[in-house]
Structure formats: C-alpha cells, structure tokens
Scaffold this motif. Sequence first.
Motif, PDB file in Angstrom:
ATOM      1  N   VAL A 484       0.857  -1.178   0.000  1.00 54.05           N
ATOM      2  CA  VAL A 484       0.000   0.000   0.000  1.00 54.05           C
ATOM      3  C   VAL A 484       0.898   1.234   0.000  1.00 54.05           C
ATOM      4  N   SER A 485       0.618   2.177  -0.908  1.00 53.17           N
ATOM      5  CA  SER A 485       1.375   3.435  -0.967  1.00 53.17           C
ATOM      6  C   SER A 485       0.437   4.600  -0.714  1.00 53.17           C
ATOM      7  N   TYR A 486       0.865   5.509   0.160  1.00 56.67           N
ATOM      8  CA  TYR A 486       0.099   6.707   0.478  1.00 56.67           C
ATOM      9  C   TYR A 486       0.855   7.947   0.007  1.00 56.67           C
ATOM     10  N   GLY A 548       4.064   7.416   2.239  1.00 59.42           N
ATOM     11  CA  GLY A 548       4.139   6.240   3.098  1.00 59.42           C
ATOM     12  C   GLY A 548       4.049   4.972   2.286  1.00 59.42           C
ATOM     13  N   SER A 549       4.775   3.951   2.694  1.00 56.65           N
ATOM     14  CA  SER A 549       4.733   2.651   2.020  1.00 56.65           C
ATOM     15  C   SER A 549       4.725   1.557   3.072  1.00 56.65           C
ATOM     16  N   PHE A 550       3.774   0.618   2.934  1.00 57.99           N
ATOM     17  CA  PHE A 550       3.623  -0.443   3.932  1.00 57.99           C
ATOM     18  C   PHE A 550       3.214  -1.738   3.252  1.00 57.99           C
ATOM     19  N   LEU A 551       3.579  -2.834   3.864  1.00 58.65           N
ATOM     20  CA  LEU A 551       3.012  -4.109   3.446  1.00 58.65           C
ATOM     21  C   LEU A 551       1.512  -4.074   3.732  1.00 58.65           C
ATOM     22  N   ALA A 552       0.740  -4.754   2.883  1.00 53.46           N
ATOM     23  CA  ALA A 552      -0.716  -4.650   2.968  1.00 53.46           C
ATOM     24  C   ALA A 552      -1.246  -5.042   4.347  1.00 53.46           C
ATOM     25  N   GLN A 553      -0.595  -5.990   4.980  1.00 55.50           N
ATOM     26  CA  GLN A 553      -1.058  -6.438   6.284  1.00 55.50           C
ATOM     27  C   GLN A 553      -0.977  -5.318   7.341  1.00 55.50           C
ATOM     28  N   ASP A 554      -0.153  -4.283   7.077  1.00 52.17           N
ATOM     29  CA  ASP A 554       0.053  -3.204   8.040  1.00 52.17           C
ATOM     30  C   ASP A 554      -0.559  -1.885   7.582  1.00 52.17           C
ATOM     31  N   TRP A 555      -1.489  -1.928   6.606  1.00 48.06           N
ATOM     32  CA  TRP A 555      -1.990  -0.671   6.044  1.00 48.06           C
ATOM     33  C   TRP A 555      -2.626   0.223   7.102  1.00 48.06           C
ATOM     34  N   LYS A 556      -3.347  -0.376   8.041  1.00 45.63           N
ATOM     35  CA  LYS A 556      -4.072   0.431   9.023  1.00 45.63           C
ATOM     36  C   LYS A 556      -3.111   1.095  10.000  1.00 45.63           C
ATOM     37  N   ARG A 557      -2.161   0.338  10.523  1.00 46.79           N
ATOM     38  CA  ARG A 557      -1.191   0.942  11.440  1.00 46.79           C
ATOM     39  C   ARG A 557      -0.328   1.961  10.703  1.00 46.79           C
ATOM     40  N   GLY A 558      -0.016   1.674   9.455  1.00 45.29           N
ATOM     41  CA  GLY A 558       0.751   2.626   8.661  1.00 45.29           C
ATOM     42  C   GLY A 558       0.017   3.943   8.507  1.00 45.29           C
ATOM     43  N   LEU A 559      -1.284   3.864   8.247  1.00 49.88           N
ATOM     44  CA  LEU A 559      -2.088   5.077   8.118  1.00 49.88           C
ATOM     45  C   LEU A 559      -2.151   5.830   9.443  1.00 49.88           C
ATOM     46  N   GLU A 660     -11.410   4.573   8.200  1.00 53.38           N
ATOM     47  CA  GLU A 660     -10.232   4.791   9.037  1.00 53.38           C
ATOM     48  C   GLU A 660      -9.750   6.238   8.929  1.00 53.38           C
ATOM     49  N   VAL A 661      -9.785   6.810   7.715  1.00 50.78           N
ATOM     50  CA  VAL A 661      -9.364   8.205   7.559  1.00 50.78           C
ATOM     51  C   VAL A 661     -10.299   9.138   8.318  1.00 50.78           C
ATOM     52  N   LYS A 662     -11.591   8.878   8.256  1.00 47.10           N
ATOM     53  CA  LYS A 662     -12.544   9.701   9.016  1.00 47.10           C
ATOM     54  C   LYS A 662     -12.229   9.657  10.503  1.00 47.10           C
ATOM     55  N   SER A 663     -11.901   8.474  10.987  1.00 48.94           N
ATOM     56  CA  SER A 663     -11.590   8.325  12.406  1.00 48.94           C
ATOM     57  C   SER A 663     -10.326   9.095  12.784  1.00 48.94           C
ATOM     58  N   LEU A 664      -9.324   9.069  11.912  1.00 53.89           N
ATOM     59  CA  LEU A 664      -8.024   9.660  12.223  1.00 53.89           C
ATOM     60  C   LEU A 664      -7.953  11.155  11.913  1.00 53.89           C
ATOM     61  N   LEU A 665      -8.544  11.583  10.794  1.00 52.21           N
ATOM     62  CA  LEU A 665      -8.361  12.954  10.315  1.00 52.21           C
ATOM     63  C   LEU A 665      -9.671  13.720  10.163  1.00 52.21           C
ATOM     64  N   GLY A 666     -10.800  13.054  10.415  1.00 53.68           N
ATOM     65  CA  GLY A 666     -12.089  13.711  10.210  1.00 53.68           C
ATOM     66  C   GLY A 666     -12.343  14.872  11.148  1.00 53.68           C
TER      67      GLY A 666
END
Length: 878
Positions: A484-486, A548-559, A660-666
């Motif tokens: 996953v790339s952000y 940001g770049s993460f393995l897919a299994q870590d996308w949520k923690r990465g975000l 997840e974005v709403k929760s973190l940055l909303g």
Amino acid sequence: MRRLSPIMAILLTILLVPLAAWAAPQRHTLPNGLKVITSENHEAPVVSFQVWVRAGSIYEKKGEYGITHLIEHMIFKGTPRRPAGQMASEIEALGGEVNAYTTFDHTNYYVTAASASAGPALDILADAVVGASFDQAELTKEKEVVIEEIRMNQNNPSRRMGWEVFAQAFGDSPYGRPIIGSVASVRAISRQDILDYRARWYRAPGMLVVAVGDFKTAEILPLIAKAFAPVSNQPAPAFKLPPDPRALGPRLKIMRDKVSQASISMVWLTPGLPDPVVYALDMAATVLGDGETSRLYSRLKEKQGLVDSANASAYTPEGVGLFEVEASLAPDKVEGAWPAMLQQAMTLATQPPSGEELKRARVNRAAGFVRARQTMQGQARELGYFEMFRGGFEHMATYMQRFNAVDVAAVADTARRWLSPAGLSVVIQVPEGAKVPDLAALKKAAMAAYTQAPAKAAPDQPQRVVLDNGLTLLIKPARAVPLVSYLLAAPGGQAAEGQGQAGLYSLWSRAVERGTKDMSYEELTRELEDMAGSVSGYSSKTSAGLSGSFLAQDWKRGLELLAKVWTGASFPADQVERAKKEQLAALRAQENSPVSRAFKRFRRLVYGEHPFGHDPLGTPETLAKLGPEQLKAAMGRMRGPGGCVLAVVGDVDPQAFIAEVKSLLGGLKGQAAQVTVPPLTTPAQPKVEKIDEPQAKQSQIMLGFVAPGLESPERWPLELADAVLGGMGGRLFEDLRDKRSLAYAVQPFYSPAKGGGIFGIYMGVGPGKEQAALAGIGLHLGRMQAQAPSPKEMARAKAYYLGGYAIGLQSYASQATAMAGGELNGLGWLYYTKVPEFVKAVSAEQVLATVKKYLNPEHRAELIAGPPPQKEAQPKAK
C-alpha cells in the motif's frame, strides 16, 4: 509437527503471494544449450526481455581491459539487418526502452516495451546480441564516446573513490581494475579483439534469456528459439580467478581531492558464492547498516553526530566478496569517525544481534523482495540473477529461508572470522589539510577492535471522496503485490518560501517525521522498520507532504502513523539541528558533483530571483536562519485539511480505508494556504555564463529556455520536441554522440512545473570540444525551428514518450503521486490517465509552432562549466 512462528508465517506469506501472481516461472533449454526463463504476468500491458551473458570485466585478458564494456556499447551499433542508429529508433517507435549494463561477472542487455510490441522488441534485442556487426567506423567513433565516459568518471569524486576501494581491496587482479578500462586500453582494442572475445564468451551454455510480462509462453518461446538459434552450442572456456599475491593488510589509501564532503570506506575480503557464509554476511550487513535503526546510523549519526550518513553492505559474487562499511561526513569529523566505524563493525562479534534486530532484518529483507517485483523489469532481474548465480530461480524462496535461519551465533562467528585486520582495506577521501590517520594508527586501531571480539488485480474502481472537513481522498485498489502506498499532499514547496527562506520546505521534509507529540523519533523509526514500512516527508516546487509505504497487512497501522506525523509533528530542536546537518551535508555533496554544480548554476541563470531559481536545499546562510518555529509555521499553513489530498494505491479495501481516515483525520478543521507561483520572465537577450574549473576533466554544457508549465496545452508539443531530440534514436544522440563522438552524455530535458518550467539540452564534453558541441546543439535547434518533424519521427517520439510514461507508472507510489499531483494542480485526479490521448493528438505542425515560440536562440540561457582554454605556448625568442 513443528508450528511456524508468527513472524515466519508472515514472511512466507510475503514470499508466496507474489510468486502465485507470476503464474509460475518456467525454465526451458533450447537445442543449443541456451536457457530461457519465461514468466507470464498480465497485470500491466508491459513486457521485459533480458539477455544475460556470463561475460564481465574479470574475464578480460591483458590487452583486453575495458573490452566487455566496449562491446556493450557496440552491440547496438548496427547489424546486417539494421544499420547503426536504427535499433534505437525502432525500439522507441514501439514505445520501448533498450539498454545494457556491464559488471565484473556478467553483461545484461534488456528491453522493456508495451506488450503489443513484444515480438518486434524481442527481434530487435536478439538481432543486436546475436548479429552485431562491430563496424570499424562505428568502433572508432564509439571508442571516443567511451573515452568521454571515462573522463566523466574521472571528473566524479565518488566514482574515483569507488575505483580506489576495489583497487586497494583486490590489487592488480580482475576485481581491482575499473570495469570501463582506461583511455589507453580502450584506444588499443581492435575490431578483431572484439570478435575474438565475443566468440570466446558469447556461447549459448553461458547465456540466459529472461522474458517477463503480458505474453503467452507458447507464442513467445518459438520466437526466442528462432532468434537465438545461431548462438554457438559450445561451452565457454574454463575460468578461474588468479591468486592475489599481495601481503596481508590492513591497507590504507588517503585521497586528497577537491571535495567539500569527506568519505570513508572500510572493506574486508570475504568469500563469495557459493559459500554458505554469504547468508550470514548479508544478515550482518543488514543489522549493521540497513536503515535508521541500524547500529551505524543510530550510534554514529544520531547519538554521536560523527557522520552524515553511514551504511554497510555485503558484495558476494562468485568466488570472492567484500564486506563494506562506508560513511559520508564533514572533513573535520574524520579523525573521530574512522575508529568508531571500526568499533561498530566489530560489535557484530562483541555484541551479537538481539532478537529484535534479527526480526527487523528479516522483515526488511523480505519486503525488499516484494518491492522489487512491482515492475516487469524488476521481476526479470530477480529471475535472471538467481538463475545465473544462485543455482536457479527457485532459490528466490530458499534464499529467504536460509537468510532467516541465520542466528546470533552465525553472525558473531562470521564477524570474528572475516572482519580481521588481515583482510581490511581503508580508503579515505578528504580535502587538502584535513586530518587523517597514518597506517600505523590504522593497524593499531584495527587490531584493538578485533581483539575485543570473542496475482492479478481485482476489478475495483478508483474513486474520489471529499470528507466534510474538505480533505480529498483518492483511492485506487490494486492487488498485484501486497503493498500500500500513500501520498498526503498540500500546497507548499519552493514557491511558498519567503524572502531569505530558501531550503525551508526541504528542511521541513527532513524534519517532519523526527518526532510527534506522543512518539519520539527513535520510537517512530523503530516501529516503522519493524514492519518494513516508511513515512517520509517530501517537497517539490509547488507542494509538500508525506509519503508512506507499507506491506498490505500493516496498512491500518501505517495510516495511523502517517496521521500522527501530519497532525502531531513536534519538530524537536535537537532533531531539527540534525536534519539541518543532513541538508548541509547534501549541499556539500552537491558541490562534489560537476553535473550537480552545473545544474544548480544553470537553474539560477534561467530563473534568476524567481523561487524556482533557488537551490531547493537552500544555502548555509538561509539554513542558519531556520529552526523549529519556522517549520511549525510552515506545517500550520499546510495542515488543512481543506485543500489537502490523501491518495492511496494498493491492496486496501476502499470502504475500510475511508472509515479509518474519518476516524483519524475527520476531526481536523481549517484550510491549507494556497500557493501563488510568480510569473516567469523570459530573457530579453541571451544570458551566457562561463565558469572556469581548473581541476575539471570535462566541460558541462547547458542550453535552455523558459517554457510553459504543467497546466499549459503547449506542454505536449514540447514533450514531443524533447522526444524527437532525445533518446538513443533521437537527433542529438544519433548525430552528436554516434556520428561525431562529441560526448558520452547528451540529453534534452523538459522540466515543467505549475506556472512554468525549463526546456534545455545538456552535454558533458572533453576539453576543446565545447564550441563544436554548442554549434551542434544550435544546428539541431535551428532544424527544429525550420521544419516540422517527419511522420516517422512523430510516430517514434509519441511511442517513445508513451512507452516511458507507462513504464514509469508501474509502481504504486508513482500512481499515487500522479493522482495527487493532478488533483492539487487543478488538472483533475485522473488527468494522468488522459495523457496518452493528449500526446497522440499533437501534430508535427504544433511541435514546429511551439518550438518557434519558445526555443528562440535570442532568449536562451547558456552555461559552460569546465577547464579554462589551454594557452598556446609562445615561441622562444632567438
């Protein structure tokens, strides 16, 4: 039955998922003994063909030094079927890229193209490798090109140091000589020498063809078999490296050079393949010098402040190898840094790796494999390397198994055995006057340190979502690899820097991830490296933000970590100072490179006092005025969320991501400050600058013009003008390099940004060739202004541009950048998908009109940086 540990289960998942997506690579052997590896991958309409030849510079006999590299140059200079220059034109007309490289132990010829052109691209590559004519006239010209390449390398302090490191480590042996040869050795090579060398080493049993991409094996394999059938079926002669007759080390070489930044390289001779110790050497190098939590970086840079950068690596070709510890640093730190580097290397034995260090090394090495598979050419490289040097492509998986099996004892034993003073060579590059060790001091310190040692993407549709607070989300699911790339982007960058603030946003990009309100830099870095992820700041001409770049299994923690940095970056004073030192080191390193120095001065010449004319890194004077308060102010102007864009590409569920974005940055409120780019001024008359560099071995020539920016429809005719002139099949390369041998490097460049850009031409030429080079550039610019490109040139230019464009968009990070950039620049988030239709619609007449409008010699900027003209000797009076 033994249960897999959680970490091993993760690693096996990482390795097996991409292999499944490859549809199982297959090995084939042709009647003449040539091996072929095919791997179908229908994820993107791209194919990559590579021809690996077991022929490198170590195979050269006396009198042949540099011949392998010269053959690499000559292989594309004509065959009985295609005259010189035609191959590059043909491949670019197909939208492909063709090139090659030479190493100590092999040569690789490769082409990447759109899958619709797979057959013709393969035919061109095979024709070059199998049927090169080595025409005498072309050989004479290409020798001059290679000699210019040698001079360019001699002009580069880092390249000179690299040569010296191998010379000290290996002495007068094949690995101790530059792959490229010398001016004298290249001049002495004859056409017959080339024919003899090719006949000796270019034989089917010592060659390998790798094909990866969007094709059917049943269709492509017969084409490969036919194309390579003429290659000899006889095995190559037996080869064995000669013994090294020199006395044992340590050895020390001090290079006093015209440099601003010092460099230290310490290398130890080690075994190479197939010795199983290579796995422990790889682990040792990863623990010691890979990443910001590695021992070298965290201790020498972050804690002691002795170096600006440091890393370790294990180079393990067949038979021999090198374990290297290197650092870049300020000259006044050399005296304290070199003993500390020795001590840290030996901590591998005195303080064996912890379980946490081994775990982090395993995750990061596995992640490296995954990331390398994002492109067809990356997959082909891995297959070719493992097939030729690691016993078969199947060992890509067994490599990780053996690497993961390396334990604490194996690393310690390897360090004790191989990092000894007897195998040590040290090269230190410093400016005149810097304090350095002598050999006696090195021997004493080395002995003291040593004696202390005991699948195809799902059909998800991309989407754009605007949250209630104004934050724009761009989501593109892609599931070919588990990544996953952000990209979180906001208005900023050079155009937003105030008077006397040059370098502000570059410094911001270095300091932004160095600690948050609730996480220290060390805590953040450790967690990121534990999951093989990254969060980094970036800055461009008109924007800045986080990637940001993460393995897919870590996308949520990465975000979560990305959001923590964006909302809570604290810019600790000590970390800002460290970031500032890094930027000052980058400025010093920039001054070491003749090409970087020239581009820096050229940018100033073209743009003047416009923000784009400033060095993005700033100056020591402007950096001295910047600190945490200025960085926090910049962060406050950018944070938004209105006016900001968060793009994601990768293996992520869109609805889960939005939630997840709403929760973190909303909960964020506000609007990012918009950036206005001042208008660019076209020079009323030519601006010419000559910079004398008495120590230079080569002159850097740049000619350029103020040009339209990203948003202008005139961008596309200029992109095609660049393509007509550029590439190995373009006008400049064919004439100024191939026919006239004026330079090794000649390249047009069009660099558009929001609000404007530069269209220019760069050449690196030998002393005395400057005026001929400028005249040649002028001739071709005049031709571009006098007559529209031919239909054939337009077809080639469009294919060349679009092929490179498609190849460049293979990675998830590049796609996220393209989406966010389009949205932020007002072009539309899917603008990048429309580029092919824009390019295809450009006519030759539009190219002619745009060139006439913008590339007027009366409005040019011209820079020459290089050695002053040699004064003619005056006759003595009688």
